[in-house]
Scaffold this motif. Structure first.
Motif, PDB file in Angstrom:
ATOM      1  N   MET A   1       0.847  -1.173   0.000  1.00  0.00           N
ATOM      2  CA  MET A   1       0.000   0.000   0.000  1.00  0.00           C
ATOM      3  C   MET A   1       0.895   1.240   0.000  1.00  0.00           C
ATOM      4  SD  MET A   1      -2.846   1.250   2.832  1.00  0.00           S
ATOM      5  CE  MET A   1      -3.770  -0.243   2.699  1.00  0.00           C
ATOM      6  N   ARG A   2       0.509   2.190  -0.746  1.00  0.00           N
ATOM      7  CA  ARG A   2       1.287   3.432  -0.791  1.00  0.00           C
ATOM      8  C   ARG A   2       1.263   4.117   0.563  1.00  0.00           C
ATOM      9  NH1 ARG A   2       0.493   5.862  -6.779  1.00  0.00           N
ATOM     10  NH2 ARG A   2       0.944   3.889  -7.779  1.00  0.00           N
ATOM     11  N   ILE A   3       2.376   4.740   0.889  1.00  0.00           N
ATOM     12  CA  ILE A   3       2.517   5.331   2.226  1.00  0.00           C
ATOM     13  C   ILE A   3       1.487   6.434   2.494  1.00  0.00           C
ATOM     14  CG2 ILE A   3       4.287   7.030   1.618  1.00  0.00           C
ATOM     15  CD1 ILE A   3       5.538   5.995   4.421  1.00  0.00           C
ATOM     16  N   TRP A   4       1.179   7.252   1.497  1.00  0.00           N
ATOM     17  CA  TRP A   4       0.203   8.331   1.718  1.00  0.00           C
ATOM     18  C   TRP A   4      -1.175   7.757   2.032  1.00  0.00           C
ATOM     19  CZ3 TRP A   4      -4.187   8.702  -1.178  1.00  0.00           C
ATOM     20  CH2 TRP A   4      -4.198   8.026  -2.411  1.00  0.00           C
ATOM     21  N   LEU A   5      -1.507   6.639   1.393  1.00  0.00           N
ATOM     22  CA  LEU A   5      -2.808   6.025   1.627  1.00  0.00           C
ATOM     23  C   LEU A   5      -2.847   5.368   3.010  1.00  0.00           C
ATOM     24  CD1 LEU A   5      -5.593   5.439   0.510  1.00  0.00           C
ATOM     25  CD2 LEU A   5      -4.661   3.403  -0.598  1.00  0.00           C
ATOM     26  N   ARG A   6      -1.779   4.726   3.386  1.00  0.00           N
ATOM     27  CA  ARG A   6      -1.705   4.120   4.718  1.00  0.00           C
ATOM     28  C   ARG A   6      -1.825   5.186   5.794  1.00  0.00           C
ATOM     29  NH1 ARG A   6       3.371   2.343   7.283  1.00  0.00           N
ATOM     30  NH2 ARG A   6       4.165   2.630   5.186  1.00  0.00           N
ATOM     31  N   ARG A   7      -1.145   6.310   5.603  1.00  0.00           N
ATOM     32  CA  ARG A   7      -1.226   7.405   6.580  1.00  0.00           C
ATOM     33  C   ARG A   7      -2.635   7.975   6.663  1.00  0.00           C
ATOM     34  NH1 ARG A   7       4.517  10.187   5.128  1.00  0.00           N
ATOM     35  NH2 ARG A   7       5.776   8.768   6.371  1.00  0.00           N
TER      36      ARG A   7
END
Length: 86
Positions: A1-7
């Motif tokens: 999962m992309r980091i921005w989406l996880r955040r």
């Protein structure tokens, strides 16, 4: 999962949990609403009002209901009516 989406997932999950705590909704009760709860989570995930939400949660007052800008205000109101604290 992309980091921005996880955040984003993490931030919105914290906000939704804090909102429910603030207005007196047990997470188990909200989760028991099944698909309605799933839809509320999706609305929260893509809500653009996260800054206003965080500020509202931090205010020092008791709240009976969520703020009017919250896309889950109706979900929270109906959920709270199912089993009001008291």
């Amino acid at each position: 999962m992309r980091i921005w989406l996880r955040r984003r997932f993490e931030r919105q999950a914290r906000l939704m949990g804090a909102m429910m705590e603030r207005i007196g909704i047990e997470p188990e009760l909200a989760a028991s609403r099944g698909r309605l709860y799933d839809a509320a989570n999706r609305r929260c995930l893509w809500c653009a009002a996260h800054e206003a939400c965080g500020k509202w949660i931090e205010q020092d007052h008791s709240a009976e209901n969520g703020p009017s800008f919250c896309p889950n205000a109706t979900f929270f109101e109906h959920t709270k009516q199912m089993h009001p604290k008291g």
